[in-house]
Scaffold this active site. Structure first.
Site, short mmCIF file in Angstrom:
data_model
loop_
_atom_site.label_atom_id
_atom_site.label_comp_id
_atom_site.label_asym_id
_atom_site.label_seq_id
_atom_site.Cartn_x
_atom_site.Cartn_y
_atom_site.Cartn_z
N ASP A 8 59.84 53.71 26.30
CA ASP A 8 60.72 53.80 27.47
C ASP A 8 60.89 55.29 27.78
O ASP A 8 61.56 56.02 27.06
CB ASP A 8 62.06 53.12 27.15
CG ASP A 8 63.04 53.14 28.32
OD1 ASP A 8 62.86 53.93 29.24
OD2 ASP A 8 64.01 52.34 28.28
N ARG A 23 53.91 37.07 45.68
CA ARG A 23 54.36 37.06 44.27
C ARG A 23 53.24 37.54 43.35
O ARG A 23 53.47 38.19 42.34
CB ARG A 23 54.87 35.68 43.83
CG ARG A 23 55.14 35.61 42.31
CD ARG A 23 56.07 34.49 41.86
NE ARG A 23 55.80 33.20 42.46
CZ ARG A 23 54.76 32.41 42.17
NH1 ARG A 23 53.87 32.78 41.26
NH2 ARG A 23 54.59 31.26 42.79
N TYR A 40 68.55 51.81 24.83
CA TYR A 40 69.33 51.60 26.05
C TYR A 40 70.13 50.30 25.93
O TYR A 40 69.56 49.23 25.63
CB TYR A 40 68.40 51.57 27.27
CG TYR A 40 69.10 51.16 28.53
CD1 TYR A 40 69.91 52.06 29.22
CD2 TYR A 40 69.00 49.87 29.02
CE1 TYR A 40 70.59 51.67 30.37
CE2 TYR A 40 69.67 49.48 30.17
CZ TYR A 40 70.46 50.38 30.84
OH TYR A 40 71.13 50.00 31.97
N LYS A 84 66.00 54.74 38.37
CA LYS A 84 66.56 56.04 38.06
C LYS A 84 65.80 57.14 38.83
O LYS A 84 65.84 57.15 40.03
CB LYS A 84 66.53 56.24 36.54
CG LYS A 84 67.06 55.00 35.75
CD LYS A 84 68.50 54.67 36.02
CE LYS A 84 68.95 53.30 35.53
NZ LYS A 84 68.70 52.99 34.14
C1 LIG Z 1 68.56 51.93 33.31
C2 LIG Z 1 67.69 51.91 32.13
C3 LIG Z 1 67.00 50.75 31.75
C4 LIG Z 1 67.16 49.44 32.48
O1 LIG Z 1 66.75 49.52 33.80
P1 LIG Z 1 67.37 48.64 34.99
O2 LIG Z 1 66.58 49.09 36.17
O3 LIG Z 1 68.83 48.94 35.06
O4 LIG Z 1 67.13 47.21 34.65
C5 LIG Z 1 66.19 50.82 30.63
N1 LIG Z 1 66.05 51.95 29.92
C6 LIG Z 1 66.70 53.09 30.26
C7 LIG Z 1 66.51 54.30 29.43
C8 LIG Z 1 67.54 53.11 31.36
O5 LIG Z 1 68.20 54.23 31.69
#
Ligand SMILES: *Cc1c(COP(=O)(O)O)cnc(C)c1O
Length: 369
Positions: free
Chosen positions: A165, A42, A94, A190
């Site tokens: 982000d 962890r 998001y 992603k």
């Molecule tokens: C998918 C996504 C998130 C969240 O990520 P998860 O892995 O689904 O928790 C945050 N910001 C953007 C731009 C995303 O496409």
């Protein structure tokens, strides 16, 4: 080292006596008490170290922290703020992250959601308790582009922490730290995973300061950490990330132009089109435009659903960044959001042969309209 070389070699951080060429998978949750080893998974694990090291070098950061999802990564930033802090975030943040702030943090953290494509607007909402400016660029689902450098310079005058982000841009096309952000975040679910089979999130910091130490503390003590297997797979995926991104982006550009030329399409949102509002900014701060796009058809939600239903190679599913193309009518996911027209279609362009993708779209348009 250049990005392709970092992507291949940057994750090989722990070697053993057998000298394997790749980082071995270390599933052990615990390690013998000895000088120079790790303690407990962890807190730290060789595969997590490997993933954090390669992503930190790709973003040009000082350190990184991997989490079990993108939302968990974002959550660690919000949780590290003092109680009662005020955050400035994009109005088209998001969806899942916006919901996190609006529900879990209701009454704990104040948020102003504003249009960050207008950097001047930030000044109007800064208060004495404002601690963080959260940027997301390109944004979801309208691919709005926010100018990281201008936003960061305003934020810095007011001692705000700047987080960005960069999920849609990836570390390959956008270097948020060099543009002025303190922290860059990715949903590694992603493009970093790239195969729609791992959930993960990552934060990369410019400096190992006190705020970063509290984020690392949350990572270790709140424990939303990825498994060694997931870290291994993500590190493996990163080796091909620069090449996948080129294929994704080149396909997306062709598809955006194809859609732009269709009379049944009212508007295409893709930052690589000169007609896009954010084109100039995107050109300045990104080395390429990515592979997410959305478009409005001349028709209603039913027409959009019919079009999507006729496609063979685009799966009607949410999420993005995998090698396979995905498509969805966005308000199915984000229905309670007034800024998302019912007939808006969002597409994650994969790395299939582009002629096949365009032929598929063409037959679907012909069968729908
Ligand atoms: C998918 C996504 C998130 C969240 O990520 P998860 O892995 O689904 O928790 C945050 N910001 C953007 C731009 C995303 O496409």
């Amino acid at each position: 080292m250049k990005i392709e070389t970092i992507a291949v070699h940057g994750g090989n951080v722990v070697t053993d006596l057998l000298k394997p060429v790749i980082q071995p998978i270390t599933l052990s949750t615990t390690f013998e008490h000895q000088e120079g080893t790790m303690l407990y998974t962890r807190l730290e694990n060789p595969n997590r170290k490997s993933l954090e090291t390669v992503l930190s070098s790709l973003e040009g950061g000082a350190d990184a922290a991997a989490f079990s999802s993108g939302n968990a990564a974002g959550n660690a930033v919000f949780q590290a703020l003092p109680a009662g802090s005020h955050i400035i975030a994009p109005d088209d943040m998001y969806h899942g992250m916006k919901m996190l702030l609006k529900t879990v943090y209701a009454g704990k953290i104040e948020v102003d959601f504003i249009d960050l494509t207008q950097p001047e607007k930030v000044k109007e909402v800064i208060k004495p308790n404002t601690k963080l400016l959260w940027i997301e660029t390109p944004s979801n689902p309208l691919l709005k582009i926010s100018d990281i450098k201008s936003l960061a310079s305003i934020a810095k005058k007011h001692q705000l922490i700047v987080a960005c982000d960069s999920t849609f841009a990836t570390p390959i096309f956008q270097q948020g730290l060099a543009l002025g952000a303190d922290i860059v975040m990715h949903s590694s679910t992603k493009y970093i995973s790239g195969h729609s089979d791992i959930l993960g999130g990552i934060l990369i910091t410019k400096e190992k300061n006190a705020f970063w130490e509290s984020i690392k503390n949350i990572q270790k003590l709140a424990g939303a950490v990825p498994s060694p297997m997931d870290c291994y797979l993500l590190t493996r995926s990163i080796k091909t990330l620069p090449y996948r991104m080129r294929a994704h982006s080149s396909n997306a550009k062709e598809i955006a132009e194809f859609l732009n030329g269709k009379e049944e399409v009212e508007k295409v949102f893709y930052p690589g089109l000169p007609s896009h509002e954010g084109f100039e900014t995107a050109k300045n701060q990104m080395s390429d435009f990515g592979a997410m796009l959305s478009f409005l058809i001349e028709g209603n939600a039913d027409d959009a659903d019919r079009l999507i239903g006729k496609l063979k190679y685009f799966s009607d599913a949410t999420s993005l960044g995998g090698v396979e193309s995905l498509i969805e009518r966005r308000s199915k996911v984000q229905g309670n959001d007034a800024s998302i027209p019912d007939q808006l279609i969002r597409m994650s362009v994969g790395i299939e042969n582009c002629e096949d993708l365009i032929a598929d779209l063409d037959q679907a348009f012909n069968a729908t309209f």
